[in-house]
Design a protein around this motif. Structure first.
Motif, mmCIF file in Angstrom:
data_model
loop_
_atom_site.group_PDB
_atom_site.id
_atom_site.type_symbol
_atom_site.label_atom_id
_atom_site.label_comp_id
_atom_site.label_asym_id
_atom_site.label_seq_id
_atom_site.Cartn_x
_atom_site.Cartn_y
_atom_site.Cartn_z
ATOM 1 N N HIS A 181 -28.916 -48.195 29.256
ATOM 2 C CA HIS A 181 -28.715 -46.798 28.865
ATOM 3 C C HIS A 181 -27.868 -46.646 27.597
ATOM 4 O O HIS A 181 -27.914 -45.620 26.953
ATOM 5 C CB HIS A 181 -28.187 -45.954 30.032
ATOM 6 C CG HIS A 181 -26.729 -46.138 30.322
ATOM 7 N ND1 HIS A 181 -26.240 -47.212 31.002
ATOM 8 C CD2 HIS A 181 -25.657 -45.376 30.014
ATOM 9 C CE1 HIS A 181 -24.928 -47.107 31.110
ATOM 10 N NE2 HIS A 181 -24.539 -45.999 30.513
ATOM 11 N N LYS A 185 -27.973 -43.760 23.897
ATOM 12 C CA LYS A 185 -26.879 -42.875 23.477
ATOM 13 C C LYS A 185 -27.105 -42.465 22.021
ATOM 14 O O LYS A 185 -27.453 -43.291 21.178
ATOM 15 C CB LYS A 185 -25.516 -43.578 23.625
ATOM 16 C CG LYS A 185 -25.099 -43.757 25.082
ATOM 17 C CD LYS A 185 -23.708 -44.335 25.187
ATOM 18 C CE LYS A 185 -23.396 -44.787 26.611
ATOM 19 N NZ LYS A 185 -22.908 -43.753 27.497
ATOM 20 N N GLU A 219 -12.940 -47.908 29.778
ATOM 21 C CA GLU A 219 -13.165 -46.875 30.795
ATOM 22 C C GLU A 219 -11.854 -46.592 31.521
ATOM 23 O O GLU A 219 -11.032 -47.502 31.679
ATOM 24 C CB GLU A 219 -14.168 -47.363 31.830
ATOM 25 C CG GLU A 219 -15.521 -47.690 31.273
ATOM 26 C CD GLU A 219 -16.483 -48.057 32.393
ATOM 27 O OE1 GLU A 219 -17.192 -47.153 32.852
ATOM 28 O OE2 GLU A 219 -16.502 -49.215 32.818
ATOM 29 N N ARG A 226 -18.204 -48.972 44.201
ATOM 30 C CA ARG A 226 -19.182 -50.034 43.949
ATOM 31 C C ARG A 226 -18.605 -51.436 44.130
ATOM 32 O O ARG A 226 -19.124 -52.391 43.555
ATOM 33 C CB ARG A 226 -19.756 -49.877 42.553
ATOM 34 C CG ARG A 226 -20.439 -48.543 42.340
ATOM 35 C CD ARG A 226 -20.516 -48.229 40.862
ATOM 36 N NE ARG A 226 -21.502 -49.054 40.179
ATOM 37 C CZ ARG A 226 -21.312 -49.592 38.979
ATOM 38 N NH1 ARG A 226 -20.169 -49.442 38.352
ATOM 39 N NH2 ARG A 226 -22.257 -50.292 38.401
ATOM 40 N N TYR A 229 -21.052 -54.368 44.890
ATOM 41 C CA TYR A 229 -21.829 -54.863 43.749
ATOM 42 C C TYR A 229 -20.915 -55.552 42.740
ATOM 43 O O TYR A 229 -21.201 -56.649 42.258
ATOM 44 C CB TYR A 229 -22.573 -53.684 43.087
ATOM 45 C CG TYR A 229 -22.781 -53.858 41.588
ATOM 46 C CD1 TYR A 229 -23.806 -54.678 41.104
ATOM 47 C CD2 TYR A 229 -21.944 -53.230 40.667
ATOM 48 C CE1 TYR A 229 -23.982 -54.857 39.729
ATOM 49 C CE2 TYR A 229 -22.116 -53.411 39.299
ATOM 50 C CZ TYR A 229 -23.133 -54.222 38.844
ATOM 51 O OH TYR A 229 -23.292 -54.407 37.491
ATOM 52 N N ASP A 238 -21.472 -57.119 34.012
ATOM 53 C CA ASP A 238 -21.723 -55.685 34.153
ATOM 54 C C ASP A 238 -21.819 -54.985 32.794
ATOM 55 O O ASP A 238 -22.579 -54.034 32.637
ATOM 56 C CB ASP A 238 -20.574 -55.074 34.979
ATOM 57 C CG ASP A 238 -20.800 -53.610 35.329
ATOM 58 O OD1 ASP A 238 -21.907 -53.296 35.796
ATOM 59 O OD2 ASP A 238 -19.878 -52.789 35.128
ATOM 60 N N MET A 239 -21.064 -55.437 31.824
ATOM 61 C CA MET A 239 -20.995 -54.716 30.546
ATOM 62 C C MET A 239 -21.320 -55.568 29.316
ATOM 63 O O MET A 239 -22.026 -55.126 28.428
ATOM 64 C CB MET A 239 -19.574 -54.152 30.351
ATOM 65 C CG MET A 239 -19.136 -53.156 31.391
ATOM 66 S SD MET A 239 -20.066 -51.602 31.365
ATOM 67 C CE MET A 239 -19.412 -50.818 29.897
ATOM 68 N N HIS A 243 -24.778 -54.027 27.693
ATOM 69 C CA HIS A 243 -24.422 -52.944 26.764
ATOM 70 C C HIS A 243 -23.745 -53.429 25.477
ATOM 71 O O HIS A 243 -24.143 -53.056 24.375
ATOM 72 C CB HIS A 243 -23.491 -51.938 27.447
ATOM 73 C CG HIS A 243 -24.000 -51.439 28.772
ATOM 74 N ND1 HIS A 243 -25.323 -51.168 28.996
ATOM 75 C CD2 HIS A 243 -23.370 -51.141 29.936
ATOM 76 C CE1 HIS A 243 -25.477 -50.735 30.237
ATOM 77 N NE2 HIS A 243 -24.303 -50.715 30.840
ATOM 78 N N LYS A 343 -12.001 -51.798 32.805
ATOM 79 C CA LYS A 343 -11.844 -50.622 33.666
ATOM 80 C C LYS A 343 -10.349 -50.334 33.797
ATOM 81 O O LYS A 343 -9.521 -51.206 33.607
ATOM 82 C CB LYS A 343 -12.457 -50.883 35.036
ATOM 83 C CG LYS A 343 -13.970 -51.078 34.957
ATOM 84 C CD LYS A 343 -14.663 -50.673 36.233
ATOM 85 C CE LYS A 343 -16.153 -50.887 36.169
ATOM 86 N NZ LYS A 343 -16.909 -49.797 35.529
ATOM 87 N N LYS A 348 -10.414 -43.298 27.973
ATOM 88 C CA LYS A 348 -11.858 -43.555 27.984
ATOM 89 C C LYS A 348 -12.312 -43.448 26.537
ATOM 90 O O LYS A 348 -12.253 -42.376 25.929
ATOM 91 C CB LYS A 348 -12.589 -42.511 28.831
ATOM 92 C CG LYS A 348 -14.100 -42.663 28.779
ATOM 93 C CD LYS A 348 -14.774 -41.644 29.684
ATOM 94 C CE LYS A 348 -16.292 -41.572 29.482
ATOM 95 N NZ LYS A 348 -17.022 -42.779 29.817
ATOM 96 N N GLN A 382 -18.325 -42.649 22.215
ATOM 97 C CA GLN A 382 -18.040 -41.656 23.250
ATOM 98 C C GLN A 382 -16.582 -41.747 23.666
ATOM 99 O O GLN A 382 -15.960 -42.776 23.439
ATOM 100 C CB GLN A 382 -18.929 -41.898 24.472
ATOM 101 C CG GLN A 382 -18.654 -43.257 25.114
ATOM 102 C CD GLN A 382 -19.519 -43.572 26.315
ATOM 103 O OE1 GLN A 382 -20.616 -43.109 26.418
ATOM 104 N NE2 GLN A 382 -18.997 -44.352 27.227
HETATM 105 C C1 BG6 Z 1 -22.862 -49.252 33.857
HETATM 106 C C2 BG6 Z 1 -21.889 -50.155 34.553
HETATM 107 O O1 BG6 Z 1 -23.964 -49.983 33.397
HETATM 108 O O2 BG6 Z 1 -22.217 -48.623 32.757
HETATM 109 C C3 BG6 Z 1 -20.664 -49.379 35.007
HETATM 110 O O3 BG6 Z 1 -22.524 -50.760 35.664
HETATM 111 C C4 BG6 Z 1 -20.068 -48.622 33.858
HETATM 112 O O4 BG6 Z 1 -19.707 -50.239 35.607
HETATM 113 C C5 BG6 Z 1 -21.114 -47.809 33.116
HETATM 114 O O5 BG6 Z 1 -19.060 -47.754 34.369
HETATM 115 C C6 BG6 Z 1 -20.560 -47.202 31.854
HETATM 116 O O6 BG6 Z 1 -21.494 -46.326 31.295
HETATM 117 P P1 BG6 Z 1 -21.013 -45.088 30.407
HETATM 118 O O7 BG6 Z 1 -22.286 -44.479 29.920
HETATM 119 O O8 BG6 Z 1 -20.213 -44.207 31.299
HETATM 120 O O9 BG6 Z 1 -20.178 -45.669 29.308
#
Ligand code: BG6
Length: 493
Positions: A181, A185, A219, A226, A229, A238-239, A243, A343, A348, A382
Motif C-alpha cells: 500500500h 500513497k 509510527e 496484532r 502475527y 513487516d516494514m 514498504h 513502533k 508519527k 505522511q
Molecule cells: C503495515 C504493517 O503493512 O503497514 C503495520 O503491517 C504498519 O505494522 C502499517 O503499522 C503502516 O502503514 P501506514 O500506512 O499507517 O504507514
C-alpha cells in the motif's frame, strides 16, 4: 478511465481490512464516479449473515474510517451492489456455489464481467483459495480475471519462491497483483513525477552531488492487537522487506523509458539487485535492532512490547530497525542509504531526506553556510505531505549574514482531497494496470536483501531488549550507526 463491468470478490469479507480499507476505498471511488458502471462487491466469510447485516457492518466501517462520511442517499445507491456469501475456504462446494452466483451476475448484465479476487486472508489459506478458485474454473480468463494478494508474501526467500510457484500454477503473472500500500500513497507516487517530469533534479541525482539519503518511517502505535502475527514477523519483515525497500527503489531507480508496468518494475528490480548484500559477519556494522520498553507517549503511559497481548514475555522480536545500505552501480557508488522504522516512536512521521554535498569552498564567514546539512531535499510522505528544498539565503539586513531557508510544495494548499492509497491501487487493479504492484522477482530480491540480517538476528541469542523507551527515537546504537560517517538522522536536526 473506468473499468468494464467488474465483480469484486473479497475472501475475508468480514475481516478488519475489508471494513477499514477496502470498502471505504470502493465507496470513495464510487462517490467520485470511478467505479465501473456495472459492479458488484461480494464479501465472503463463514459468519452467518444476510446481505443487509453485512452491509450494516460495512456501513459502520465507513462511518469510522472513510475519508468521506457516508451520506444517506449516496449510501442507498451504493449498497445494493454489495452482497454477502457464506463460504468455507477449504470446501470445494463453496466455490461451486460461488461460480453459480458469478455466472448469474454475468447473465443479468449480459456480459462476462471482470473478476477481481481479493485475498484478505492469512497466508496459510492462500493455497487453499487459489487451488479451489482454479478447480471451480472461477478465474478462467487470463485477460479478465485477477487476484490481489496482501503481504506477507512468504516468510523468507524460499517460502516466497514457493508461494510464487504455487500461484503461477493457477494464474499467469500478469493476473497476480501483489499489493504494497505504500506504493499507492500520493506522496510516494509523486516521487516518479518529481524525478522524471523535471529536467532540474535528475542531473544532480547521483553520487557526484548527493552525500547520503535517509528514509524514516516512524509510527507512534505499538503492536496493538496484532501480537500474534507480529511475533513471527518483526519490523524487518513487516516494514523493511516491503514498504521501505519499495520506496528506496523509487528514489534510486534509473529513468524509465515509459510509464509501462514492466518498464517501471524492471527499473525497480535493478535497484534491488544493486543493493550490496551484507555479509553475516558484518551485520552488526550495518544494522541495528530495537524493542520498545514501556514509556510515555503524548502524556499517556504505554506498556512495553513484551507486555502487549499475545506477545512472549521474553520475546526477541524487533520493533525497530535501522540499516545502512550501499548500492553497487554507477549512480550510487559509496552513497549510504539509511533506512529506519519503528513502533512507539516519539512522532508519527514518514519522510525521505536527500542530503547534498557541501559547497566545495566556503566563501562566507558565517559558519552555517558550509554546513552540509543546509542543502537538502525532504519528501514528507505522511502525515504531513510536502516537498521541501532547503538552501542557504541571505538574512535580510545590512550585513552579509546567511540563514537556511526553504522552498515548500505543500499538498494542503492543493484544493482536492487526497485519495487513500487503497483507492489508487484498487482502481488500478480494476483497470488491469500493474505498475504500482510488485512482481514476483521484486519480492524475491527484496527477501534476498534482508536474508543475511534476518539469519544473523535469528541465531544470536543474547540481546539487551528492551533497548528503547516508548516515545523516543529508538535505541542509541541507531544514532551511532550513522554517526560513524558524520551523519545524523534528519528529524533530530
Ligand atoms: C503495515 C504493517 O503493512 O503497514 C503495520 O503491517 C504498519 O505494522 C502499517 O503499522 C503502516 O502503514 P501506514 O500506512 O499507517 O504507514
Amino acid at each position: 478511465k473506468k473499468a468494464d463491468a467488474t465483480i469484486i470478490i473479497i475472501f475475508g469479507g468480514t475481516g478488519d481490512l475489508a471494513k477499514r480499507k477496502l470498502l471505504p476505498a470502493f465507496y470513495n471511488l464510487f462517490l467520485e464516479d470511478w467505479m465501473p458502471d456495472k459492479f458488484a462487491i461480494i464479501g465472503l466469510g463463514r459468519t452467518p449473515l444476510d446481505d443487509e447485516q453485512y452491509r450494516e457492518r460495512l456501513h459502520e466501517g465507513l462511518v469510522e474510517f472513510s475519508r468521506t462520511k457516508p451520506d444517506k442517499s449516496k449510501w442507498d445507491s451504493f449498497k445494493p451492489a454489495i452482497s454477502y456469501f457464506i463460504s468455507e475456504i477449504n470446501k470445494e462446494g463453496s466455490y461451486k456455489e460461488l461460480a453459480k452466483k458469478l455466472d448469474a451476475q454475468d447473465a443479468e448484465w449480459g456480459t462476462r464481467a471482470n473478476r477481481l479476487f481479493y485475498l484478505s486472508v492469512s497466508p496459510q489459506f492462500i493455497e487453499a483459495v487459489t487451488v479451489n478458485i482454479s478447480k471451480a474454473g472461477l478465474a478462467s480468463d487470463a485477460e479478465l480475471d485477477r487476484i490481489v494478494i496482501e503481504k506477507p508474501f512468504g516468510h523468507n526467500k524460499e517460502t516466497a519462491i514457493e508461494l510464487n510457484n504455487m500461484l503461477t500454477q493457477t494464474f499467469q503473472e500478469k493476473q497476480i497483483y501483489r499489493i504494497d500500500h505504500y506504493l499507492g500513497k500520493e506522496t510516494v507516487q509523486n516521487i516518479l513525477a518529481f524525478r522524471f517530469a523535471n529536467a532540474l533534479f535528475e542531473p544532480i541525482w547521483n553520487r557526484n552531488y548527493i552525500d547520503y539519503v535517509q528514509l524514516t518511517v516512524a509510527e507512534q502505535v505499538g503492536v496493538e492487537e496484532r501480537g500474534d502475527y507480529y511475533e513471527g514477523s518483526g519490523a524487518l519483515r513487516d516494514m523493511i522487506q516491503n514498504h521501505l525497500l519499495q520506496v528506496l527503489c523509487m528514489i534510486a531507480m534509473e529513468p524509465p523509458v515509459s510509464f509501462q508496468a514492466e518498464e517501471i518494475r524492471n527499473r525497480k528490480v535493478d535497484v534491488l539487485r544493486a543493493i550490496r548484500r551484507i555479509k553475516p559477519e558484518e551485520v552488526h556494522q550495518y544494522a541495528v535492532r530495537g524493542q520498545y520498553a514501556d514509556g510515555w507517549l503524548e502524556g499517556k503511559k504505554v506498556p512495553a512490547y513484551r507486555n502487549e497481548p499475545d506477545v512472549n514475555p521474553r520475546s526477541n522480536t524487533e520493533t525497530y530497525v535501522a540499516i545502512k545500505f550501499f548500492l553497487d552501480n554507477w549512480r550510487w557508488q559509496n552513497v549510504p542509504f539509511y533506512l529506519r522504522t519503528g513502533k512507539r516512536m516519539q512522532e508519527k512521521t514518514s519522510s525521505i531526506t536527500i542530503h547534498f554535498r557541501p559547497v566545495p569552498h566556503s566563501t562566507f564567514a558565517n559558519s552555517q553556510s558550509d554546513s552540509f546539512m543546509n542543502n537538502r531535499l525532504t519528501i514528507d510522505i505522511q502525515p504531513h505531505m510536502d516537498i521541501r528544498l532547503r538552501f542557504m539565503a541571505k538574512k535580510t539586513g545590512l550585513e552579509m549574514d546567511l540563514n537556511p531557508a526553504e522552498m515548500i510544495f505543500d499538498y494542503d494548499k492543493c484544493s482536492t482531497q487526497t485519495p487513500e492509497a487503497y483507492e489508487t491501487l484498487l482502481l488500478d487493479a480494476m483497470l488491469g494496470d500493474a505498475t504500482l504492484f510488485m512482481r514476483s522477482d521484486q519480492v524475491e530480491e527484496a527477501w534476498d536483501v534482508i536474508t543475511p540480517i534476518q539469519e544473523v538476528w535469528e541465531n544470536r541469542e543474547s540481546l539487551d531488549f528492551a533497548n528503547y523507551a516508548a516515545g523516543t527515537w529508538g535505541p542509541e546504537s541507531a544514532e551511532a550507526l550513522i554517526a560513524k560517517e558524520g551523519h545524523v538522522w534528519a528529524v533530530n536536526l
